[in-house]
Design a protein around this motif. Structure first.
Motif, PDB file in Angstrom:
ATOM      1  N   THR A  96     -32.154  11.824 -21.492  1.00 28.80           N
ATOM      2  CA  THR A  96     -30.699  11.778 -21.527  1.00 28.80           C
ATOM      3  C   THR A  96     -30.223  10.330 -21.509  1.00 28.80           C
ATOM      4  N   HIS A  97     -29.035  10.118 -22.042  1.00 26.31           N
ATOM      5  CA  HIS A  97     -28.421   8.787 -21.980  1.00 26.31           C
ATOM      6  C   HIS A  97     -27.679   8.597 -20.657  1.00 26.31           C
ATOM      7  N   LEU A  98     -27.561   9.662 -19.865  1.00 18.15           N
ATOM      8  CA  LEU A  98     -26.819   9.605 -18.611  1.00 18.15           C
ATOM      9  C   LEU A  98     -27.618   8.898 -17.522  1.00 18.15           C
ATOM     10  N   LEU A  99     -26.894   8.350 -16.554  1.00 20.32           N
ATOM     11  CA  LEU A  99     -27.508   7.709 -15.394  1.00 20.32           C
ATOM     12  C   LEU A  99     -27.630   8.738 -14.277  1.00 20.32           C
ATOM     13  N   GLY A 100     -28.833   8.885 -13.752  1.00 22.57           N
ATOM     14  CA  GLY A 100     -29.052   9.801 -12.642  1.00 22.57           C
ATOM     15  C   GLY A 100     -28.864   9.097 -11.315  1.00 22.57           C
ATOM     16  N   ARG A 101     -28.397   9.868 -10.349  1.00 22.49           N
ATOM     17  CA  ARG A 101     -28.236   9.361  -8.983  1.00 22.49           C
ATOM     18  C   ARG A 101     -28.850  10.380  -8.042  1.00 22.49           C
ATOM     19  N   GLN A 102     -29.558   9.888  -7.059  1.00 27.74           N
ATOM     20  CA  GLN A 102     -30.243  10.775  -6.119  1.00 27.74           C
ATOM     21  C   GLN A 102     -30.084  10.223  -4.713  1.00 27.74           C
ATOM     22  N   MET A 103     -29.691  11.085  -3.796  1.00 26.32           N
ATOM     23  CA  MET A 103     -29.600  10.702  -2.388  1.00 26.32           C
ATOM     24  C   MET A 103     -30.376  11.726  -1.573  1.00 26.32           C
ATOM     25  N   GLN A 104     -31.134  11.223  -0.622  1.00 21.59           N
ATOM     26  CA  GLN A 104     -31.911  12.084   0.264  1.00 21.59           C
ATOM     27  C   GLN A 104     -31.674  11.657   1.706  1.00 21.59           C
ATOM     28  N   THR A 105     -31.587  12.642   2.571  1.00 17.78           N
ATOM     29  CA  THR A 105     -31.561  12.407   4.008  1.00 17.78           C
ATOM     30  C   THR A 105     -32.922  12.818   4.541  1.00 17.78           C
ATOM     31  N   TRP A 106     -33.581  11.903   5.236  1.00 15.61           N
ATOM     32  CA  TRP A 106     -34.911  12.127   5.794  1.00 15.61           C
ATOM     33  C   TRP A 106     -34.826  12.123   7.318  1.00 15.61           C
ATOM     34  N   ALA A 107     -35.596  12.988   7.945  1.00 14.71           N
ATOM     35  CA  ALA A 107     -35.680  13.015   9.405  1.00 14.71           C
ATOM     36  C   ALA A 107     -37.142  13.193   9.803  1.00 14.71           C
ATOM     37  N   ARG A 108     -37.515  12.550  10.887  1.00 17.42           N
ATOM     38  CA  ARG A 108     -38.877  12.714  11.395  1.00 17.42           C
ATOM     39  C   ARG A 108     -38.864  13.947  12.308  1.00 17.42           C
ATOM     40  N   ILE A 109     -39.102  15.097  11.695  1.00 16.83           N
ATOM     41  CA  ILE A 109     -39.097  16.349  12.444  1.00 16.83           C
ATOM     42  C   ILE A 109     -40.356  17.168  12.188  1.00 16.83           C
ATOM     43  N   GLY A 110     -41.215  16.666  11.314  1.00 19.10           N
ATOM     44  CA  GLY A 110     -42.463  17.349  11.023  1.00 19.10           C
ATOM     45  C   GLY A 110     -43.559  16.895  11.961  1.00 19.10           C
ATOM     46  N   ASP A 111     -44.774  17.270  11.653  1.00 20.88           N
ATOM     47  CA  ASP A 111     -45.951  16.904  12.441  1.00 20.88           C
ATOM     48  C   ASP A 111     -46.231  15.413  12.256  1.00 20.88           C
ATOM     49  N   PRO A 112     -46.122  14.609  13.308  1.00 19.75           N
ATOM     50  CA  PRO A 112     -46.324  13.160  13.158  1.00 19.75           C
ATOM     51  C   PRO A 112     -47.753  12.785  12.774  1.00 19.75           C
TER      52      PRO A 112
END
Length: 132
Positions: A96-112
């Motif tokens: 595509t000629h369009l610009l993609g934007r991506q935002m993610q929220t991450w949290a340390r809640i899994g198995d360390p």
């Protein structure tokens, strides 16, 4: 709260890179492993909405893979303390000629002790716009 602790930024960057690699390789198992599998997880995609880990997992099994030509631009990792982060990036591809934007929220809640040091995506948003 300490902003952008170098060790925490490095951990989130490793998890984000693993997710991006899985996305381009269409490695559904790894993508699923990096999303929190809970009813509270939300993913807003380019043309779809998913509420809940089960819905996201089902969608992943049936969606078209991202183009292998996908390239990231202007990625920003911001960490808040040792257990919360956001990752924002722009992307382009030959699809595509369009610009993609991506935002993610991450949290340390899994198995360390897992390979991603407990970091999971708890919310995500993807969109396309005309290139400025």
């Amino acid at each position: 709260m300490e902003l952008n602790r170098p060790d925490t930024v490095a951990e989130v960057e490793r998890a984000f890179i693993a997710y991006e690699r899985a996305l381009v390789d269409n490695d559904v198992e790894t993508m699923n492993a990096l999303f929190w599998n809970a009813p509270e997880t939300v993913r807003y995609g380019i043309a779809e909405v998913q509420h809940g880990g089960d819905v996201i997992r089902h969608w992943r099994e049936t969606c078209a893979p991202v183009p292998r030509s996908r390239r990231l631009h202007r990625t920003v990792v911001t960490t808040f303390g040792a257990d919360y982060a956001t990752v924002s990036t722009e992307f382009t591809s030959d699809a595509t000629h369009l610009l993609g934007r991506q935002m993610q929220t991450w949290a340390r809640i899994g198995d360390p002790s897992d390979m991603f040091e407990g970091w999971l995506i708890v919310a995500a948003h993807v969109s396309l716009i005309e290139t400025p």
